[in-house]
Design a protein around this motif. Structure first.
Motif, short mmCIF file in Angstrom:
data_model
loop_
_atom_site.label_atom_id
_atom_site.label_comp_id
_atom_site.label_asym_id
_atom_site.label_seq_id
_atom_site.Cartn_x
_atom_site.Cartn_y
_atom_site.Cartn_z
N ASP A 83 0.91 -1.13 0.06
CA ASP A 83 0.12 0.10 0.07
C ASP A 83 1.04 1.23 0.11
O ASP A 83 1.63 1.56 0.93
CB ASP A 83 -0.76 -0.12 1.25
N ASP A 84 0.89 1.85 -1.15
CA ASP A 84 1.54 3.18 -1.02
C ASP A 84 2.97 2.96 -0.94
O ASP A 84 3.62 3.94 -0.17
CB ASP A 84 1.04 4.38 -0.23
N GLY A 85 3.79 2.16 -1.42
CA GLY A 85 5.08 1.94 -1.45
C GLY A 85 5.51 1.36 0.01
O GLY A 85 6.81 1.17 0.30
N ILE A 86 4.41 0.64 0.78
CA ILE A 86 4.78 0.00 1.92
C ILE A 86 4.59 -1.39 1.81
O ILE A 86 3.20 -1.62 1.21
CB ILE A 86 4.28 0.59 3.21
N LEU A 87 5.26 -2.33 2.06
CA LEU A 87 5.06 -3.68 1.77
C LEU A 87 5.29 -4.31 3.20
O LEU A 87 5.77 -4.48 4.10
CB LEU A 87 6.36 -4.25 1.23
N LEU A 88 3.98 -5.11 3.30
CA LEU A 88 3.68 -5.99 4.50
C LEU A 88 3.98 -7.62 3.99
O LEU A 88 3.10 -8.27 3.19
CB LEU A 88 2.37 -5.87 5.00
N ILE A 89 4.67 -8.23 4.85
CA ILE A 89 4.76 -9.61 4.60
C ILE A 89 4.59 -10.42 5.82
O ILE A 89 5.22 -10.09 7.02
CB ILE A 89 6.30 -9.98 3.99
N VAL A 90 3.54 -11.32 5.85
CA VAL A 90 3.10 -12.05 6.87
C VAL A 90 3.71 -13.72 6.72
O VAL A 90 3.32 -14.12 5.76
CB VAL A 90 1.86 -11.94 7.26
N ILE A 91 4.46 -14.22 7.46
CA ILE A 91 4.75 -15.46 7.67
C ILE A 91 4.60 -16.20 8.66
O ILE A 91 4.29 -15.38 9.98
CB ILE A 91 6.20 -15.81 7.30
N ASN A 92 4.57 -17.51 8.96
CA ASN A 92 4.09 -18.10 10.24
C ASN A 92 5.44 -18.85 10.51
O ASN A 92 6.35 -19.41 10.03
CB ASN A 92 3.33 -19.34 10.02
N VAL A 93 5.85 -18.81 11.78
CA VAL A 93 6.85 -19.23 12.75
C VAL A 93 6.70 -20.27 13.65
O VAL A 93 5.80 -19.99 14.32
CB VAL A 93 7.70 -17.91 13.59
N GLY A 94 7.59 -21.35 13.62
CA GLY A 94 7.43 -22.56 14.40
C GLY A 94 7.51 -22.03 15.92
O GLY A 94 8.48 -21.10 16.02
N LYS A 95 7.03 -22.74 16.86
CA LYS A 95 7.48 -22.67 18.17
C LYS A 95 7.05 -23.88 18.88
O LYS A 95 6.41 -24.60 18.58
CB LYS A 95 6.72 -21.35 18.93
N SER A 96 7.58 -23.94 20.19
CA SER A 96 7.30 -25.07 21.06
C SER A 96 6.64 -24.89 22.15
O SER A 96 6.81 -23.98 22.96
CB SER A 96 8.76 -25.71 21.63
#
Length: 315
Positions: free
Chosen positions: A65-78
């Motif tokens: 959005d308007d030159g701003i990039l959002l990347i959502v990933i999923n991270v593992g956890k114990s």
């Protein structure tokens, strides 16, 4: 909680929020409403970009959005010894800053990436790829832990007659399901990033260098390896649960067969003693060694019963 870091010649320096400088990394963990509003105002970031990663059910995706990039990933956890889960991690790239948003602390940030070679808060694209690489290696580490624990459970299940080990296997299989979904969506994000790199407009946000291309290739390899491993372990665990459910039932049947055989052996001398205990005339009642003869008869019949059951493989 908001912490701000910046790379310098002497190392990593931590700044006090809201004092921001170009080239900073802002790490946000479980922010409050006023912190979200302040960060959105300072960096001109849409507030929903920050709150998206705070949804524990959020899947991996990319928005711009308007030159701003959002990347959502999923991270593992114990979560526990036999339970593993995933948590969303949002990465926001602006023209001068990089922001990471998570609902809870994890072993990916900040120490995990800071200790990697070539780390710099100014190199936002390389920082993004380092996070992705560290996330993939964390999945591989958790998969190795799952494999070791499933082997321990397998050794215990060979002689088990309870369901505790099956519950542990179920927790591990459920964890692999979460990992499979997370890795699948993360791989889609990696493919989307590669397509964005071919877009001239996005090259202003994601600037690739030669060493970044090599790192991106390593990220792909690690994610492919992790996804293949999670599929393999999931199939193995699924087969183990079916097999060991039958083994537990078979072990219980063996014990019941043994107890039934012991009951038969014990009942034979009981029957002999019952006959000689009747209030009627019985053999050897007037003999001084009559009790000894009856005892030997009971032992002999028990021995014959034991031998017969052993020959029939029922004991």
């Amino acid at each position: 909680m908001i912490t701000v870091f910046k790379s310098e010649e002497r190392g990593i320096r931590q700044l006090d929020f809201p004092a921001l400088e170009p080239g900073c990394w802002i790490n946000v963990i479980a922010p409050k409403g006023d912190e979200v509003a302040a960060l959105s105002s300072l960096l001109n970031i849409p507030a929903d970009f920050i709150t998206t990663a705070l949804d524990p059910e959020e899947t991996s995706h990319i928005e711009s959005d308007d030159g701003i990039l959002l990347i959502v990933i999923n991270v593992g956890k114990s979560a526990t010894e036999y339970e593993f889960d995933t948590v969303p991690l949002g990465i926001i790239i602006t023209a001068h800053h990089i922001v990471t948003v998570s609902l809870e602390a994890n072993d990916i940030l900040p120490q995990g990436v800071v200790t990697m070679g070539g780390f710099s808060t100014f190199k936002r694209t390389r920082f993004l790829l380092q996070i992705l690489y560290k996330t993939a290696t964390a999945f591989l580490r958790y998969l190795n832990q799952i494999n070791r624990r499933s082997n321990q459970i397998e050794n215990n299940l060979r002689h088990a007659m309870k369901n505790e080990e099956l519950y542990q296997l179920f927790d591990l299989e459920k964890s692999l399901t979460y990992f499979s979904a997370a890795l699948r969506s993360n791989r889609v994000v990696i493919d989307r990033i590669m397509r964005l790199l071919q877009n001239p407009q996005m090259r202003e946000i994601i600037k690739m260098r030669e060493d970044d291309e090599d790192l991106l290739e390593d990220v792909q390899i690690e994610y492919n390896q992790a996804y293949e491993m999670v599929q393999m372990y999931s199939n193995v665990l699924s087969g183990m649960m079916d097999a060991f459910a039958s083994i537990i039932s078979n072990n219980l049947n063996i014990v019941m067969k043994f107890l039934a055989s012991v009951t038969i052996i014990i009942s034979v001398p009981t029957a002999v003693a019952s006959f000689w205990g009747m209030n009627v005339g019985v053999p050897w009642s007037d003999m001084p060694y009559g009790f000894l003869f009856v005892l030997l008869l009971a032992l002999a019949t028990s021995a014959l019963s034991t031998f017969w059951l052993w020959r029939k493989r029922m004991l």
